[in-house]
Design a protein around this motif. Structure first.
Motif, PDB file in Angstrom:
ATOM      1  N   VAL A   1      -4.970 -82.239-111.582  1.00 49.20           N
ATOM      2  CA  VAL A   1      -4.647 -81.256-110.551  1.00 49.20           C
ATOM      3  C   VAL A   1      -5.859 -80.354-110.382  1.00 49.20           C
ATOM      4  O   VAL A   1      -6.639 -80.157-111.318  1.00 49.20           O
ATOM      5  CB  VAL A   1      -3.391 -80.416-110.886  1.00 49.20           C
ATOM      6  CG1 VAL A   1      -2.140 -81.266-110.906  1.00 49.20           C
ATOM      7  CG2 VAL A   1      -3.560 -79.688-112.215  1.00 49.20           C
TER       8      VAL A   1
ATOM      9  N   ARG B   1       4.776 -82.621-117.966  1.00 45.77           N
ATOM     10  CA  ARG B   1       3.881 -83.489-117.196  1.00 45.77           C
ATOM     11  C   ARG B   1       2.761 -82.675-116.559  1.00 45.77           C
ATOM     12  O   ARG B   1       1.601 -83.105-116.540  1.00 45.77           O
ATOM     13  CB  ARG B   1       4.666 -84.222-116.121  1.00 45.77           C
ATOM     14  CG  ARG B   1       3.806 -85.086-115.193  1.00 45.77           C
ATOM     15  CD  ARG B   1       4.673 -85.949-114.287  1.00 45.77           C
ATOM     16  NE  ARG B   1       3.877 -86.687-113.325  1.00 45.77           N
ATOM     17  CZ  ARG B   1       3.642 -86.281-112.087  1.00 45.77           C
ATOM     18  NH1 ARG B   1       4.163 -85.137-111.643  1.00 45.77           N
ATOM     19  NH2 ARG B   1       2.914 -87.020-111.263  1.00 45.77           N
ATOM     20  N   LEU B   2       3.092 -81.481-116.047  1.00 38.80           N
ATOM     21  CA  LEU B   2       2.062 -80.646-115.428  1.00 38.80           C
ATOM     22  C   LEU B   2       1.012 -80.236-116.450  1.00 38.80           C
ATOM     23  O   LEU B   2      -0.191 -80.213-116.143  1.00 38.80           O
ATOM     24  CB  LEU B   2       2.693 -79.408-114.785  1.00 38.80           C
ATOM     25  CG  LEU B   2       1.707 -78.429-114.123  1.00 38.80           C
ATOM     26  CD1 LEU B   2       0.916 -79.117-113.014  1.00 38.80           C
ATOM     27  CD2 LEU B   2       2.452 -77.209-113.573  1.00 38.80           C
TER      28      LEU B   2
ATOM     29  N   GLY C   1      -0.529 -77.716-108.344  1.00 40.67           N
ATOM     30  CA  GLY C   1       0.711 -77.581-109.091  1.00 40.67           C
ATOM     31  C   GLY C   1       1.423 -76.294-108.708  1.00 40.67           C
ATOM     32  O   GLY C   1       0.791 -75.256-108.528  1.00 40.67           O
TER      33      GLY C   1
ATOM     34  N   PRO D   1       9.183 -81.988-116.132  1.00 42.94           N
ATOM     35  CA  PRO D   1       8.149 -81.774-115.112  1.00 42.94           C
ATOM     36  C   PRO D   1       7.058 -80.810-115.573  1.00 42.94           C
ATOM     37  O   PRO D   1       5.886 -80.976-115.230  1.00 42.94           O
ATOM     38  CB  PRO D   1       8.943 -81.201-113.925  1.00 42.94           C
ATOM     39  CG  PRO D   1      10.333 -81.692-114.120  1.00 42.94           C
ATOM     40  CD  PRO D   1      10.534 -81.681-115.607  1.00 42.94           C
TER      41      PRO D   1
ATOM     42  N   THR E   1      -4.968 -81.552-105.075  1.00 45.50           N
ATOM     43  CA  THR E   1      -3.630 -81.540-105.671  1.00 45.50           C
ATOM     44  C   THR E   1      -3.372 -80.170-106.286  1.00 45.50           C
ATOM     45  O   THR E   1      -4.202 -79.669-107.053  1.00 45.50           O
ATOM     46  CB  THR E   1      -3.502 -82.629-106.753  1.00 45.50           C
ATOM     47  OG1 THR E   1      -3.779 -83.906-106.160  1.00 45.50           O
ATOM     48  CG2 THR E   1      -2.096 -82.646-107.343  1.00 45.50           C
TER      49      THR E   1
ATOM     50  N   VAL F   1       2.414 -80.943-106.730  1.00 42.53           N
ATOM     51  CA  VAL F   1       3.183 -81.349-107.904  1.00 42.53           C
ATOM     52  C   VAL F   1       4.109 -80.187-108.244  1.00 42.53           C
ATOM     53  O   VAL F   1       3.642 -79.101-108.595  1.00 42.53           O
ATOM     54  CB  VAL F   1       2.263 -81.672-109.101  1.00 42.53           C
ATOM     55  CG1 VAL F   1       3.099 -81.973-110.341  1.00 42.53           C
ATOM     56  CG2 VAL F   1       1.348 -82.837-108.774  1.00 42.53           C
TER      57      VAL F   1
END
Length: 387
Positions: A208, A198-199, A26, A195, A24, A48
């Motif tokens: 991530v 959240r990251l 970001g 967002p 994953t 993401v």
């Protein structure tokens, strides 16, 4: 690692050109975000998206208009174009304000310096000619050239693109220049920062595997939004989560906090994705032989005997925690601490049950009564991936 350890053979995903499968990533970019996301997804990554910055429209930017008027009224001897898009934006903004003819006439009478080929192309497209450009695209080489040729008593316009250049400007002023900073495309935080918030949490939890940065303002914005969680986020970057930056300028804010960054040899999106594709599988993959099975533990997935199986965050977190101490008992309390703070003891049992189901063989994870859980593996059987 020891040279006697076996080299892991490439997986089917890597042979098919999808080396980021199971990881994953970001993405904090605002400009060219769609292109970067497509490049990452093409190589198998789960992405993401969390744009960290937005651009102040040129037509609304009074600071840019004021800087342009100052250049015209005061006159300039040297102009530095740092980026192609920024130089074109400066001319477009001047045209909107009715200042284009005056700006072009002023620039034609200056010594124009282009930081790189794109800036040089923008200068020539405007009917102007650069006096000098470095072989590299580094601001430091431009600064060295200006200081070597002398700027004392000169009026120097520096076209900025999205970020200040405090060290560059300070060095020119210390050398006796009068500097006009021309802020093209200023960056500010997005109107909706959820967002990005959240990251930050995903980074802190190690949910991530890597985060990409294509500009210094994006990195600075992430640090700003992190707030009280900044130190735990930085710890994640230093220990587990790979910070991938398109170049040294983008890496600057993270460098100041002691975060090691991955950078391509050339500051390009394609180079960034290639560098990440080469480094991330090595950085975030663990090989384990357990209960007769070969496990390749990746970011959000585990390859069991060659078959990819995605995992939810909690089961993956516990699998990583168990593989950190292969063959040893990990208490429920220690496993609970690896989960989000809202989790309770029951969450550990549920995550273990889901993990066993996804792995397909309950013997892989053994319950040790009143103590916790362990991988059914001897400690020597776990090996990191060979570079």
């Amino acid at each position: 690692m020891s040279l006697t350890q076996p080299v892991r053979p490439p997986t089917a995903e890597e042979r098919e050109g999808r080396p980021l499968t199971g990881f994953t990533v970001g993405v904090t970019a605002a400009r060219r975000r769609e292109e970067l996301v497509a490049l990452l997804e093409r190589r198998g990554a789960r992405v993401v998206e969390a744009p960290a910055i937005r651009i102040v429209p040129l037509s609304d930017d009074r600071a840019l208009q004021q800087a342009t008027r100052s250049c015209l009224s005061e006159g300039i001897d040297i102009a530095v174009a740092t980026t192609g898009i920024g130089f074109r934006g400066w001319l477009e903004a001047a045209e909107s304000a009715g200042l284009a003819d005056g700006l072009l006439s002023t620039l034609a009478g200056t010594r124009l310096i282009a930081r790189g080929p794109k800036a040089r192309g923008a200068i020539r497209a405007a009917g102007l000619t650069e006096a000098w450009a470095p072989d590299s695209e580094c601001s430091s080489e431009v600064l060295d050239h200006l200081l070597a040729t002398g700027v004392r008593g000169k009026k120097v316009a520096v076209q900025l693109h999205g970020e200040p250049l405090p060290d560059f400007v300070a060095a020119l002023r210390q050398a006796g220049a009068e500097v006009f900073e021309v802020p093209v495309y200023r960056w500010v935080l997005p109107e909706d920062i959820s967002p990005l918030v959240r990251l930050v949490e995903l980074i802190r939890l190690r949910y991530v595997d890597a985060v990409t940065f294509t500009s210094a303002p994006a990195a600075a914005a992430l640090l700003e939004v992190a707030g009280s969680g900044r130190e735990s986020m930085l710890a994640a970057f230093r220990e587990d989560v790979l910070a991938a930056c398109v170049g040294p300028v983008a890496a600057g804010p993270l460098d100041r906090y002691g975060v090691a960054t991955l950078q391509p040899s050339r500051s390009r999106l394609g180079g960034l994705v290639r560098a990440l594709s080469e480094r991330l599988p090595e950085h975030r993959t663990r090989m384990v032989e357990v209960a007769g099975h070969q496990l390749e533990i990746r970011g959000h997935a585990v390859i069991v005997d060659g078959t990819m199986r995605t995992l939810a965050p909690a089961p993956m977190t516990l699998l990583r925690a168990l593989s950190d101490r292969p063959g040893r008992v990990v208490s429920r309390a220690d496993l609970l601490r690896s989960l989000p703070r809202s989790a309770d003891g029951h969450a550990v049992e549920m995550a273990i049950a889901r993990l066993r189901a996804r792995l397909g063989d309950s013997r892989i994870i053994r319950t040790v009564t009143k103590r916790g859980y362990r991988l059914a593996v001897e400690p020597a059987a776990t090996q990191p991936v060979a570079p």
